[in-house]
Design a protein around this motif. Sequence first.
Motif, short mmCIF file in Angstrom:
data_model
loop_
_atom_site.label_atom_id
_atom_site.label_comp_id
_atom_site.label_asym_id
_atom_site.label_seq_id
_atom_site.Cartn_x
_atom_site.Cartn_y
_atom_site.Cartn_z
N TYR A 161 -20.34 1.98 31.52
CA TYR A 161 -21.55 2.44 30.85
C TYR A 161 -22.19 3.55 31.68
CZ TYR A 161 -26.23 2.29 28.73
OH TYR A 161 -27.41 2.62 28.12
N ILE A 162 -22.31 3.32 32.97
CA ILE A 162 -22.77 4.36 33.90
C ILE A 162 -21.80 4.40 35.08
CG2 ILE A 162 -25.21 4.45 33.32
CD1 ILE A 162 -25.75 2.37 35.51
N SER A 163 -21.59 5.59 35.61
CA SER A 163 -20.64 5.74 36.72
C SER A 163 -20.87 7.06 37.44
CB SER A 163 -19.20 5.69 36.19
OG SER A 163 -18.28 6.00 37.21
N GLY B 46 -21.05 8.37 26.68
CA GLY B 46 -21.77 9.35 25.88
C GLY B 46 -21.77 10.73 26.51
N GLU B 47 -21.38 10.77 27.79
CA GLU B 47 -21.33 12.03 28.53
C GLU B 47 -20.03 12.14 29.33
OE1 GLU B 47 -24.79 11.94 30.98
OE2 GLU B 47 -26.19 11.94 29.31
N SER C 129 -16.40 -2.99 34.97
CA SER C 129 -15.53 -2.01 34.34
C SER C 129 -14.66 -1.32 35.38
CB SER C 129 -16.36 -0.96 33.59
OG SER C 129 -17.16 -0.21 34.48
N GLY C 130 -13.70 -0.55 34.90
CA GLY C 130 -12.84 0.26 35.76
C GLY C 130 -12.96 1.72 35.36
N HIS C 131 -11.79 2.33 35.05
CA HIS C 131 -11.68 3.69 34.53
C HIS C 131 -11.89 4.75 35.61
CE1 HIS C 131 -11.07 6.34 31.20
NE2 HIS C 131 -12.30 6.80 31.13
N ASP C 132 -12.97 4.66 36.38
CA ASP C 132 -13.12 5.53 37.55
C ASP C 132 -12.52 4.84 38.76
OD1 ASP C 132 -14.24 8.05 36.88
OD2 ASP C 132 -16.16 7.07 36.44
N HIS C 133 -11.75 5.59 39.54
CA HIS C 133 -10.92 5.00 40.59
C HIS C 133 -11.68 4.92 41.92
CE1 HIS C 133 -7.46 6.80 37.99
NE2 HIS C 133 -8.01 5.72 37.45
N THR D 50 -7.44 6.22 44.26
CA THR D 50 -8.87 6.51 44.35
C THR D 50 -9.17 7.96 43.96
OG1 THR D 50 -8.72 7.17 46.68
CG2 THR D 50 -9.19 4.85 46.21
N LYS D 51 -10.42 8.15 43.54
CA LYS D 51 -10.97 9.49 43.32
C LYS D 51 -12.37 9.52 43.91
CE LYS D 51 -8.47 10.98 39.18
NZ LYS D 51 -8.61 11.42 37.76
N ASP D 52 -12.83 10.72 44.20
CA ASP D 52 -14.12 10.89 44.87
C ASP D 52 -15.28 10.50 43.97
OD1 ASP D 52 -12.86 11.82 47.12
OD2 ASP D 52 -13.13 13.94 46.62
N LEU D 53 -16.39 10.21 44.61
CA LEU D 53 -17.66 9.93 43.95
C LEU D 53 -18.56 11.15 44.04
CD1 LEU D 53 -17.97 6.43 45.53
CD2 LEU D 53 -18.11 6.79 43.06
N GLY D 54 -19.61 11.18 43.20
CA GLY D 54 -20.53 12.30 43.30
C GLY D 54 -21.50 12.41 42.16
N GLY D 55 -21.64 11.38 41.35
CA GLY D 55 -22.56 11.44 40.22
C GLY D 55 -23.99 11.19 40.61
N PRO D 56 -24.92 11.31 39.65
CA PRO D 56 -26.35 11.24 39.95
C PRO D 56 -26.97 9.85 39.86
CG PRO D 56 -26.04 11.93 37.68
CD PRO D 56 -24.66 11.75 38.27
N ASN D 57 -26.21 8.84 39.41
CA ASN D 57 -26.81 7.53 39.22
C ASN D 57 -27.13 6.85 40.54
OD1 ASN D 57 -26.36 7.28 36.20
ND2 ASN D 57 -24.27 7.57 36.88
N PRO D 58 -28.31 6.27 40.68
CA PRO D 58 -28.62 5.51 41.91
C PRO D 58 -27.67 4.33 42.07
CG PRO D 58 -30.60 5.90 40.59
CD PRO D 58 -29.43 6.27 39.72
N THR D 59 -27.25 4.09 43.30
CA THR D 59 -26.32 2.99 43.56
C THR D 59 -26.85 2.07 44.65
OG1 THR D 59 -25.11 4.34 45.17
CG2 THR D 59 -24.27 4.33 42.91
#
Length: 281
Positions: free
Chosen positions: A173-175, A183-184, A235-239, A264-273
């Motif tokens: 849903y968010i990642s 949706g994006e 969820s998965g989808h992002d590694h 694995t793939k890098d992280l870098g999105g804007p969602n607070p974690t």
Amino acid sequence: MGDVGEGNENQYEVSEAIENRCAADGCDFAILLGDNVYDAGVSSIVDNQWEEKFEAPYANLDFPFYAVLGNHDNGGLFSDIFGDTFDGAGGEFEKGDIQVAYTDVSSKWTMPARTYDFVSGPAHFFALDTNDMMWAEYFDEADDRANAQMNEFPGLMDASESTWKIVMGHHPYISNGAHGNAGEYEGLDEDVMEVVTEIPFLGDLLEGIGEIVLGEGVKEGIETIVCGHADLYLSGHDHNRQWLAPHPQCPGVQFVVSGAGAKTKDLGGPNPTIYEDASIG
């Protein structure tokens, strides 16, 4: 863990880590969060990939593996015309049905249906098929199944007497990974778009897919099924691995992305974690 189906060294390393942890603390079962067999799912219940990408890597883990379907598990798109160009698009649903059928063959693979639920201890688990949500606007069979999920699961969760309601699906849903928020999502790869634009009739055949792959259907599905009904969405989808801060549109639900089961793939999105890690695990 999600996105495991590579049969590579990383998958074996994760399996060994699980084995060690389970030997120390005990384990009841594993959850596979989709993309169980790369790159385009399996062709039958006797496909060699079952041994290479599931049975052999987890040979030392003797407990059930509850699995959900990812896009790669549902094959590609019009592969009889375009070959492997669209591997992983998730538009060949018969391949997902094969993974359901494998439940009757394997001693630990557990996917009794494309969607299902089970109770363990104080938790009630609900397995979604988010790939159907992705394609609901394009294929009637996916639309029927996606609507069935949205109609049935909220009531099942509300009726459950378990302390915790935990939902498992492939798409987040968010990642903060490369795919982003439902949706994006990032849309079609550039090389795929090049194929679409270079073949004259392909643009008409795939009309509307550019919008569909943004994940609007997943957003609607999760907001309908999970928000207001569940405690946790896996969820998965992002590694990579992420425990994201609660989202204002879905209060009361914790979101975890765990797609680093084999790569694995890098992280870098804007969602607070609350926690994030791009290493194998």
